[in-house]
Design a protein around this motif. Structure first.
Motif, PDB file in Angstrom:
ATOM      1  N   LYS A   1      24.481   0.514  10.712  1.00 15.92           N
ATOM      2  CA  LYS A   1      25.573  -0.431  10.470  1.00 15.92           C
ATOM      3  C   LYS A   1      25.913  -1.177  11.750  1.00 15.92           C
ATOM      4  CE  LYS A   1      27.494   2.257   6.760  1.00 15.92           C
ATOM      5  NZ  LYS A   1      28.641   2.878   6.168  1.00 15.92           N
ATOM      6  N   PRO A   2      26.314  -2.454  11.627  1.00 16.32           N
ATOM      7  CA  PRO A   2      26.653  -3.246  12.819  1.00 16.32           C
ATOM      8  C   PRO A   2      27.928  -2.767  13.487  1.00 16.32           C
ATOM      9  CG  PRO A   2      27.215  -4.450  10.836  1.00 16.32           C
ATOM     10  CD  PRO A   2      26.497  -3.205  10.388  1.00 16.32           C
ATOM     11  N   LEU A   3      28.102  -3.149  14.742  1.00 21.23           N
ATOM     12  CA  LEU A   3      29.369  -2.900  15.416  1.00 21.23           C
ATOM     13  C   LEU A   3      30.422  -3.794  14.767  1.00 21.23           C
ATOM     14  CD1 LEU A   3      28.311  -2.905  19.189  1.00 21.23           C
ATOM     15  CD2 LEU A   3      28.819  -0.916  17.746  1.00 21.23           C
ATOM     16  N   PRO A   4      31.588  -3.255  14.434  1.00 23.21           N
ATOM     17  CA  PRO A   4      32.635  -4.095  13.847  1.00 23.21           C
ATOM     18  C   PRO A   4      33.127  -5.140  14.844  1.00 23.21           C
ATOM     19  CG  PRO A   4      33.127  -1.764  13.520  1.00 23.21           C
ATOM     20  CD  PRO A   4      31.966  -1.846  14.476  1.00 23.21           C
ATOM     21  N   ALA A   5      33.307  -6.372  14.349  1.00 23.15           N
ATOM     22  CA  ALA A   5      33.830  -7.452  15.192  1.00 23.15           C
ATOM     23  C   ALA A   5      35.293  -7.193  15.508  1.00 23.15           C
ATOM     24  CB  ALA A   5      33.684  -8.786  14.471  1.00 23.15           C
ATOM     25  N   VAL A   6      35.699  -7.584  16.693  1.00 23.00           N
ATOM     26  CA  VAL A   6      37.098  -7.532  17.113  1.00 23.00           C
ATOM     27  C   VAL A   6      37.519  -8.978  17.334  1.00 23.00           C
ATOM     28  CG1 VAL A   6      38.691  -6.767  18.914  1.00 23.00           C
ATOM     29  CG2 VAL A   6      36.835  -5.252  18.176  1.00 23.00           C
ATOM     30  N   PRO A   7      38.519  -9.453  16.598  1.00 23.51           N
ATOM     31  CA  PRO A   7      38.904 -10.866  16.733  1.00 23.51           C
ATOM     32  C   PRO A   7      39.522 -11.170  18.101  1.00 23.51           C
ATOM     33  CG  PRO A   7      40.315  -9.740  15.138  1.00 23.51           C
ATOM     34  CD  PRO A   7      39.290  -8.757  15.587  1.00 23.51           C
TER      35      PRO A   7
ATOM     36  N   PHE B   1      32.314 -16.806  23.058  1.00 22.83           N
ATOM     37  CA  PHE B   1      32.661 -15.416  23.343  1.00 22.83           C
ATOM     38  C   PHE B   1      32.850 -14.647  22.043  1.00 22.83           C
ATOM     39  CE2 PHE B   1      33.822 -17.859  27.014  1.00 22.83           C
ATOM     40  CZ  PHE B   1      33.334 -17.100  28.055  1.00 22.83           C
ATOM     41  N   LYS B   2      32.348 -13.423  22.024  1.00 19.63           N
ATOM     42  CA  LYS B   2      32.452 -12.531  20.864  1.00 19.63           C
ATOM     43  C   LYS B   2      32.946 -11.186  21.369  1.00 19.63           C
ATOM     44  CE  LYS B   2      30.085 -15.286  18.025  1.00 19.63           C
ATOM     45  NZ  LYS B   2      30.299 -15.570  16.625  1.00 19.63           N
ATOM     46  N   ALA B   3      33.550 -10.416  20.485  1.00 17.67           N
ATOM     47  CA  ALA B   3      33.969  -9.057  20.842  1.00 17.67           C
ATOM     48  C   ALA B   3      33.663  -8.124  19.680  1.00 17.67           C
ATOM     49  CB  ALA B   3      35.448  -9.015  21.180  1.00 17.67           C
ATOM     50  N   PHE B   4      33.308  -6.910  20.035  1.00 18.55           N
ATOM     51  CA  PHE B   4      32.951  -5.887  19.054  1.00 18.55           C
ATOM     52  C   PHE B   4      33.538  -4.553  19.501  1.00 18.55           C
ATOM     53  CE2 PHE B   4      29.569  -9.005  19.494  1.00 18.55           C
ATOM     54  CZ  PHE B   4      29.490  -9.504  18.203  1.00 18.55           C
ATOM     55  N   SER B   5      33.647  -3.641  18.551  1.00 16.25           N
ATOM     56  CA  SER B   5      34.044  -2.282  18.891  1.00 16.25           C
ATOM     57  C   SER B   5      32.989  -1.704  19.826  1.00 16.25           C
ATOM     58  CB  SER B   5      34.119  -1.424  17.626  1.00 16.25           C
ATOM     59  OG  SER B   5      34.230  -0.055  17.963  1.00 16.25           O
ATOM     60  N   ALA B   6      33.420  -0.935  20.804  1.00 14.63           N
ATOM     61  CA  ALA B   6      32.484  -0.282  21.727  1.00 14.63           C
ATOM     62  C   ALA B   6      32.106   1.112  21.243  1.00 14.63           C
ATOM     63  CB  ALA B   6      33.085  -0.206  23.129  1.00 14.63           C
ATOM     64  N   THR B   7      32.420   1.416  19.994  1.00 11.78           N
ATOM     65  CA  THR B   7      32.078   2.713  19.413  1.00 11.78           C
ATOM     66  C   THR B   7      30.854   2.547  18.528  1.00 11.78           C
ATOM     67  OG1 THR B   7      34.404   3.362  19.433  1.00 11.78           O
ATOM     68  CG2 THR B   7      32.929   4.636  18.020  1.00 11.78           C
ATOM     69  N   CYS B   8      29.775   3.208  18.892  1.00  7.42           N
ATOM     70  CA  CYS B   8      28.528   3.117  18.139  1.00  7.42           C
ATOM     71  C   CYS B   8      28.753   3.596  16.709  1.00  7.42           C
ATOM     72  CB  CYS B   8      27.445   3.961  18.809  1.00  7.42           C
ATOM     73  SG  CYS B   8      25.844   3.891  17.956  1.00  7.42           S
ATOM     74  N   THR B   9      28.170   2.874  15.755  1.00  6.86           N
ATOM     75  CA  THR B   9      28.338   3.223  14.349  1.00  6.86           C
ATOM     76  C   THR B   9      27.441   4.374  13.914  1.00  6.86           C
ATOM     77  OG1 THR B   9      26.733   1.519  13.739  1.00  6.86           O
ATOM     78  CG2 THR B   9      29.082   0.899  13.699  1.00  6.86           C
ATOM     79  N   HIS B  10      26.585   4.847  14.800  1.00  8.48           N
ATOM     80  CA  HIS B  10      25.714   5.963  14.436  1.00  8.48           C
ATOM     81  C   HIS B  10      26.484   7.281  14.454  1.00  8.48           C
ATOM     82  CE1 HIS B  10      22.593   9.100  15.639  1.00  8.48           C
ATOM     83  NE2 HIS B  10      22.365   8.836  14.368  1.00  8.48           N
ATOM     84  N   GLN B  11      27.001   7.676  15.611  1.00 10.75           N
ATOM     85  CA  GLN B  11      27.732   8.939  15.694  1.00 10.75           C
ATOM     86  C   GLN B  11      28.967   8.841  16.564  1.00 10.75           C
ATOM     87  OE1 GLN B  11      25.164  12.249  16.657  1.00 10.75           O
ATOM     88  NE2 GLN B  11      24.496  12.418  14.539  1.00 10.75           N
TER      89      GLN B  11
END
Length: 149
Positions: A132-138, A87-97
């Motif tokens: 830029k990638p989505l930032p990982a969320v631990p 399982f992985k988690a990332f920010s759900a906010t796009c890094t584009h805009q």
């Protein structure tokens, strides 16, 4: 007979009201579309991902499909399961805009605003305009529960 002078009611001039309304609308639009590609935290400095405390349960493992994922919009994260039990988690906010990503399908996280796509494995950009990638969320898995680390 003298004519009466016209005096407009006291208050701001029409131009002032129109200019203020335009500025307020611009501020709302900029806030809704997010900021720059460098935003990985909110204004309070809390890491992207909703700012919840470590140990907070975010999802059940059974809710995250293998080879896919689920956007948890209320928590501003997307949780994925690239392979069985991983399982992985990332920010759900796009890094584009700064738009919110919408869904996960075919191994990618999709942002509907400008069609950027991100890997479910590491959040890397699969298709732009995001650069830029989505930032990982631990996260940690505790039994059947996925929790913030």
């Amino acid at each position: 007979m003298t004519s009466a002078s016209f005096h407009p009611a006291s208050g701001p001039a029409r131009r002032t009201v129109v200019a203020a309304a335009g500025a307020a609308g611009l501020a709302v639009a900029l806030t809704a579309c997010g900021g720059s590609d460098d935003d990985a935290s909110d204004a309070s400095g809390t890491a992207a991902g909703g700012g919840e405390k470590a140990g907070a349960a975010v999802a059940a493992t059974a809710d995250i499909p293998e080879g896919g994922g689920k956007v948890l919009a209320d928590r501003k994260i997307v949780v994925t399961q690239p392979t069985a039990g991983e399982f992985k988690a990332f920010s759900a906010t796009c890094t584009h805009q700064g738009c919110a990503v919408k869904d996960v399908a075919d191994g990618v996280i999709h942002c509907p605003c400008h069609n950027s796509t991100f890997s479910i494995t590491d959040g890397s950009v699969r298709g732009g305009p995001a650069t830029k990638p989505l930032p990982a969320v631990p996260i940690t898995v505790s039994g059947d529960s996925i929790e913030l680390a």
